[in-house]
Design an enzyme around this catalytic site. Sequence first.
Site, PDB file in Angstrom:
ATOM      1  N   ILE A  20      24.963 -38.671  26.732  1.00  0.00           N
ATOM      2  CA  ILE A  20      26.364 -39.111  26.623  1.00  0.00           C
ATOM      3  C   ILE A  20      27.211 -38.458  27.719  1.00  0.00           C
ATOM      4  N   ILE A  67      26.601 -22.562  28.122  1.00  0.00           N
ATOM      5  CA  ILE A  67      27.946 -22.449  27.521  1.00  0.00           C
ATOM      6  C   ILE A  67      28.118 -21.101  26.805  1.00  0.00           C
ATOM      7  N   GLU A  91      22.094 -28.801  21.459  1.00  0.00           N
ATOM      8  CA  GLU A  91      20.777 -29.288  21.067  1.00  0.00           C
ATOM      9  C   GLU A  91      21.081 -30.459  20.143  1.00  0.00           C
ATOM     10  N   SER A  92      20.457 -31.621  20.406  1.00  0.00           N
ATOM     11  CA  SER A  92      20.951 -32.837  19.753  1.00  0.00           C
ATOM     12  C   SER A  92      19.941 -33.591  18.892  1.00  0.00           C
ATOM     13  N   THR A 141      29.497 -35.063  15.535  1.00  0.00           N
ATOM     14  CA  THR A 141      28.668 -36.134  14.988  1.00  0.00           C
ATOM     15  C   THR A 141      29.089 -36.513  13.567  1.00  0.00           C
ATOM     16  N   ASP A 142      28.736 -37.736  13.178  1.00  0.00           N
ATOM     17  CA  ASP A 142      28.978 -38.151  11.789  1.00  0.00           C
ATOM     18  C   ASP A 142      28.004 -37.471  10.819  1.00  0.00           C
ATOM     19  N   GLU A 143      26.933 -36.867  11.356  1.00  0.00           N
ATOM     20  CA  GLU A 143      25.915 -36.289  10.464  1.00  0.00           C
ATOM     21  C   GLU A 143      26.443 -35.104   9.664  1.00  0.00           C
ATOM     22  N   TYR A 167      20.197 -29.322  12.432  1.00  0.00           N
ATOM     23  CA  TYR A 167      21.072 -29.863  13.491  1.00  0.00           C
ATOM     24  C   TYR A 167      22.482 -30.078  12.963  1.00  0.00           C
ATOM     25  N   SER A 168      22.602 -30.834  11.852  1.00  0.00           N
ATOM     26  CA  SER A 168      23.959 -31.147  11.387  1.00  0.00           C
ATOM     27  C   SER A 168      24.665 -29.903  10.862  1.00  0.00           C
ATOM     28  N   LYS A 171      26.080 -28.260  13.918  1.00  0.00           N
ATOM     29  CA  LYS A 171      27.258 -28.982  14.420  1.00  0.00           C
ATOM     30  C   LYS A 171      28.446 -28.748  13.486  1.00  0.00           C
ATOM     31  N   ASN A 196      25.606 -42.990  15.791  1.00  0.00           N
ATOM     32  CA  ASN A 196      24.477 -43.032  16.741  1.00  0.00           C
ATOM     33  C   ASN A 196      24.822 -43.801  18.008  1.00  0.00           C
ATOM     34  N   HIS A 301      15.443 -36.558   5.268  1.00  0.00           N
ATOM     35  CA  HIS A 301      15.957 -37.703   6.039  1.00  0.00           C
ATOM     36  C   HIS A 301      17.201 -38.339   5.398  1.00  0.00           C
TER      37      HIS A 301
HETATM   38  P1  NAD Z   1      21.475 -34.690  24.980  1.00  0.00           P
HETATM   39  O1  NAD Z   1      20.452 -33.850  24.308  1.00  0.00           O
HETATM   40  O2  NAD Z   1      21.052 -35.916  25.692  1.00  0.00           O
HETATM   41  O3  NAD Z   1      22.290 -33.802  26.036  1.00  0.00           O
HETATM   42  C1  NAD Z   1      22.654 -32.474  25.772  1.00  0.00           C
HETATM   43  C2  NAD Z   1      22.971 -31.814  27.112  1.00  0.00           C
HETATM   44  O4  NAD Z   1      23.426 -30.477  26.851  1.00  0.00           O
HETATM   45  C3  NAD Z   1      21.759 -31.698  28.039  1.00  0.00           C
HETATM   46  O5  NAD Z   1      22.103 -32.084  29.341  1.00  0.00           O
HETATM   47  C4  NAD Z   1      21.408 -30.213  27.993  1.00  0.00           C
HETATM   48  O6  NAD Z   1      20.807 -29.734  29.190  1.00  0.00           O
HETATM   49  C5  NAD Z   1      22.777 -29.587  27.754  1.00  0.00           C
HETATM   50  N1  NAD Z   1      22.702 -28.274  27.115  1.00  0.00           N
HETATM   51  C6  NAD Z   1      21.940 -27.913  26.047  1.00  0.00           C
HETATM   52  N2  NAD Z   1      22.139 -26.606  25.760  1.00  0.00           N
HETATM   53  C7  NAD Z   1      23.069 -26.145  26.648  1.00  0.00           C
HETATM   54  C8  NAD Z   1      23.706 -24.893  26.843  1.00  0.00           C
HETATM   55  N3  NAD Z   1      23.420 -23.828  26.069  1.00  0.00           N
HETATM   56  N4  NAD Z   1      24.609 -24.774  27.834  1.00  0.00           N
HETATM   57  C9  NAD Z   1      24.896 -25.833  28.647  1.00  0.00           C
HETATM   58  N5  NAD Z   1      24.303 -27.045  28.514  1.00  0.00           N
HETATM   59  C10 NAD Z   1      23.409 -27.195  27.525  1.00  0.00           C
HETATM   60  O7  NAD Z   1      22.553 -35.019  23.871  1.00  0.00           O
HETATM   61  P2  NAD Z   1      23.539 -36.269  23.718  1.00  0.00           P
HETATM   62  O8  NAD Z   1      22.899 -37.273  22.868  1.00  0.00           O
HETATM   63  O9  NAD Z   1      24.067 -36.634  25.038  1.00  0.00           O
HETATM   64  O10 NAD Z   1      24.688 -35.589  22.834  1.00  0.00           O
HETATM   65  C11 NAD Z   1      25.822 -34.979  23.465  1.00  0.00           C
HETATM   66  C12 NAD Z   1      26.744 -34.481  22.382  1.00  0.00           C
HETATM   67  O11 NAD Z   1      27.166 -35.565  21.563  1.00  0.00           O
HETATM   68  C13 NAD Z   1      26.115 -33.458  21.433  1.00  0.00           C
HETATM   69  O12 NAD Z   1      27.069 -32.483  21.140  1.00  0.00           O
HETATM   70  C14 NAD Z   1      25.761 -34.273  20.202  1.00  0.00           C
HETATM   71  O13 NAD Z   1      25.791 -33.458  19.057  1.00  0.00           O
HETATM   72  C15 NAD Z   1      26.889 -35.280  20.202  1.00  0.00           C
HETATM   73  N6  NAD Z   1      26.591 -36.589  19.568  1.00  0.00           N
HETATM   74  C16 NAD Z   1      25.483 -37.293  19.943  1.00  0.00           C
HETATM   75  C17 NAD Z   1      25.268 -38.553  19.381  1.00  0.00           C
HETATM   76  C18 NAD Z   1      24.072 -39.394  19.763  1.00  0.00           C
HETATM   77  O14 NAD Z   1      23.829 -40.421  19.124  1.00  0.00           O
HETATM   78  N7  NAD Z   1      23.309 -39.057  20.789  1.00  0.00           N
HETATM   79  C19 NAD Z   1      26.169 -39.059  18.445  1.00  0.00           C
HETATM   80  C20 NAD Z   1      27.279 -38.293  18.077  1.00  0.00           C
HETATM   81  C21 NAD Z   1      27.493 -37.060  18.669  1.00  0.00           C
HETATM   82  O1  DAU Z   2      24.572 -40.055  13.834  1.00  0.00           O
HETATM   83  C1  DAU Z   2      24.738 -39.391  15.055  1.00  0.00           C
HETATM   84  C2  DAU Z   2      23.454 -38.708  15.437  1.00  0.00           C
HETATM   85  O2  DAU Z   2      22.543 -39.727  15.821  1.00  0.00           O
HETATM   86  C3  DAU Z   2      23.628 -37.682  16.569  1.00  0.00           C
HETATM   87  O3  DAU Z   2      24.447 -36.650  16.120  1.00  0.00           O
HETATM   88  C4  DAU Z   2      22.268 -37.130  17.000  1.00  0.00           C
HETATM   89  O4  DAU Z   2      22.439 -36.282  18.115  1.00  0.00           O
HETATM   90  C5  DAU Z   2      21.369 -38.289  17.376  1.00  0.00           C
HETATM   91  O5  DAU Z   2      20.088 -37.797  17.696  1.00  0.00           O
HETATM   92  C6  DAU Z   2      21.277 -39.295  16.235  1.00  0.00           C
HETATM   93  O6  DAU Z   2      20.550 -38.744  15.118  1.00  0.00           O
HETATM   94  P1  DAU Z   2      19.446 -39.591  14.317  1.00  0.00           P
HETATM   95  O7  DAU Z   2      18.547 -38.647  13.652  1.00  0.00           O
HETATM   96  O8  DAU Z   2      20.089 -40.648  13.499  1.00  0.00           O
HETATM   97  O9  DAU Z   2      18.731 -40.313  15.594  1.00  0.00           O
HETATM   98  P2  DAU Z   2      17.201 -40.639  15.908  1.00  0.00           P
HETATM   99  O10 DAU Z   2      17.211 -41.568  17.080  1.00  0.00           O
HETATM  100  O11 DAU Z   2      16.378 -39.423  15.990  1.00  0.00           O
HETATM  101  O12 DAU Z   2      16.746 -41.464  14.629  1.00  0.00           O
HETATM  102  C7  DAU Z   2      17.395 -42.683  14.247  1.00  0.00           C
HETATM  103  C8  DAU Z   2      16.751 -43.153  12.964  1.00  0.00           C
HETATM  104  O13 DAU Z   2      15.403 -43.563  13.253  1.00  0.00           O
HETATM  105  C9  DAU Z   2      16.626 -42.079  11.900  1.00  0.00           C
HETATM  106  O14 DAU Z   2      16.792 -42.678  10.622  1.00  0.00           O
HETATM  107  C10 DAU Z   2      15.189 -41.565  12.041  1.00  0.00           C
HETATM  108  C11 DAU Z   2      14.449 -42.803  12.495  1.00  0.00           C
HETATM  109  N1  DAU Z   2      13.291 -42.569  13.387  1.00  0.00           N
HETATM  110  C12 DAU Z   2      13.476 -41.769  14.479  1.00  0.00           C
HETATM  111  C13 DAU Z   2      12.418 -41.528  15.346  1.00  0.00           C
HETATM  112  C14 DAU Z   2      12.602 -40.628  16.551  1.00  0.00           C
HETATM  113  C15 DAU Z   2      12.077 -43.196  13.132  1.00  0.00           C
HETATM  114  O15 DAU Z   2      11.935 -43.957  12.162  1.00  0.00           O
HETATM  115  N2  DAU Z   2      11.052 -42.956  14.002  1.00  0.00           N
HETATM  116  C16 DAU Z   2      11.153 -42.146  15.081  1.00  0.00           C
HETATM  117  O16 DAU Z   2      10.144 -41.946  15.814  1.00  0.00           O
END
Ligand code: NAD
Ligand code: DAU
Length: 361
Positions: A20, A67, A91-92, A141-143, A167-168, A171, A196, A301
Amino acid sequence: MNKNLAKYSSLLVTGGAGFIGSNFVINWLAENAGTMINLDLLTYSGNLMNLTSLKEDQRHLFVKGDIGDRELIKQLLEKHRPHAIVNFAAESHVDRSIIGPETFVETNVVGTFRLLDECLKYWNTLADDDKRNFRFLHVSTDEVYGSLDEADPKFTEEKQYEPNSPYSASKAASDHFVRAYHHTFGLPVLTTNCSNNYGPYQYPEKLIPLVIANCMDWKPLPIYGDGMNVRDWLYVSDHCDAITAVLNSGEIGETYNIGGNNEITNLDLVKTICSILNEISPSSHGNYQELITFVTDRPGHDRRYAIDTTKVETSLGWSPNESFQTGIRKTIEWYLENIDWVAAVKDGSYKDWLNTNYSAR
Ligand code: NAD
Ligand code: DAU
């Protein structure tokens, strides 16, 4: 609408080499004239390839670092004097937090705390006008809200926090520190809680890019449990626009839920990806749906997430531009067109992760 020009001309973004964060950095620099410091530790999910298009852009300064490194944060703030901070770094991945929770506490809790604490010291040195205009936007996150049953109402900003995974929980802890730094010290903070995301540059440990990558290699598509868990999906650029809208016009101390109003079960989502791929990139092996494989569920889950976006829509005028149908097609096309990116990411530690997470399922 939604293409808000940012009010701030100098931003410090953390985690801007991740999924993101890199989308935000690229979009922001394309739409605004200001400068951006991008601090990222380049963990397994941080990738400088995501930022290749910015190579010649002098307004983008990439800094590799943590950070949680107070000295580095202090130096960056004093030298570059940003008008706002957007904290993506984290860590995400939920599955990784189950296998190894400690780094989630280190980065998401302690790291965010140290970043906040150094920001507070910096903010206290600013002149009155700069102090008033400064913002610390925390991307969450919504989690943190926990899990919904089928008939439960969507998450509003008033929903009690009930995090279920390490994770959640990490956060949620960071959200509480952000809130406390406003309440106790007056730091002008904003928090976004998003559903997501999907789109370009997402590390293929997450469901959508994992399924696309596995289809491209004709490998099994692992579905946890019965596949009936529901997620709400938002195209990443829409999330980035929402963050800019909150940064520009959000009320200090407030939290904003962001979502796509696209609830779908994991099984239907995977079937949708398969049918688009059958159409645009058919395989000589057969229908991609044949690859669907039910595997052991993720412990703890969460069943369903759903976001009530009334607040961000009515108070800031944000709504998503992309429908799920258009967004998922664009996303699949991006992965097919960026085979080099996919191949580079799938090297090395990615294989170890697949082994760790899937071999015993
Ligand atoms: P991502 O894992 O793709 O990216 C995380 C980034 O943070 C990476 O570039 C990593 O190198 C960096 N990072 C990790 N630890 C660090 C540290 N200690 N110092 C500096 N940089 C560091 O994650 P993402 O999916 O892009 O998520 C970004 C943010 O959005 C997160 O805070 C996550 O909780 C939040 N978020 C993600 C989703 C989603 O669906 N992916 C949804 C809602 C919120
Ligand atoms: O809701 C926001 C969150 O969405 C973010 O905060 C997180 O950073 C992001 O990773 C995401 O979390 P989820 O756990 O929902 O995402 P993930 O893509 O890992 O999984 C989506 C759904 O799919 C979940 O119900 C688990 C399921 N899944 C996931 C994987 C990796 C599977 O069924 N098989 C898989 O191999």
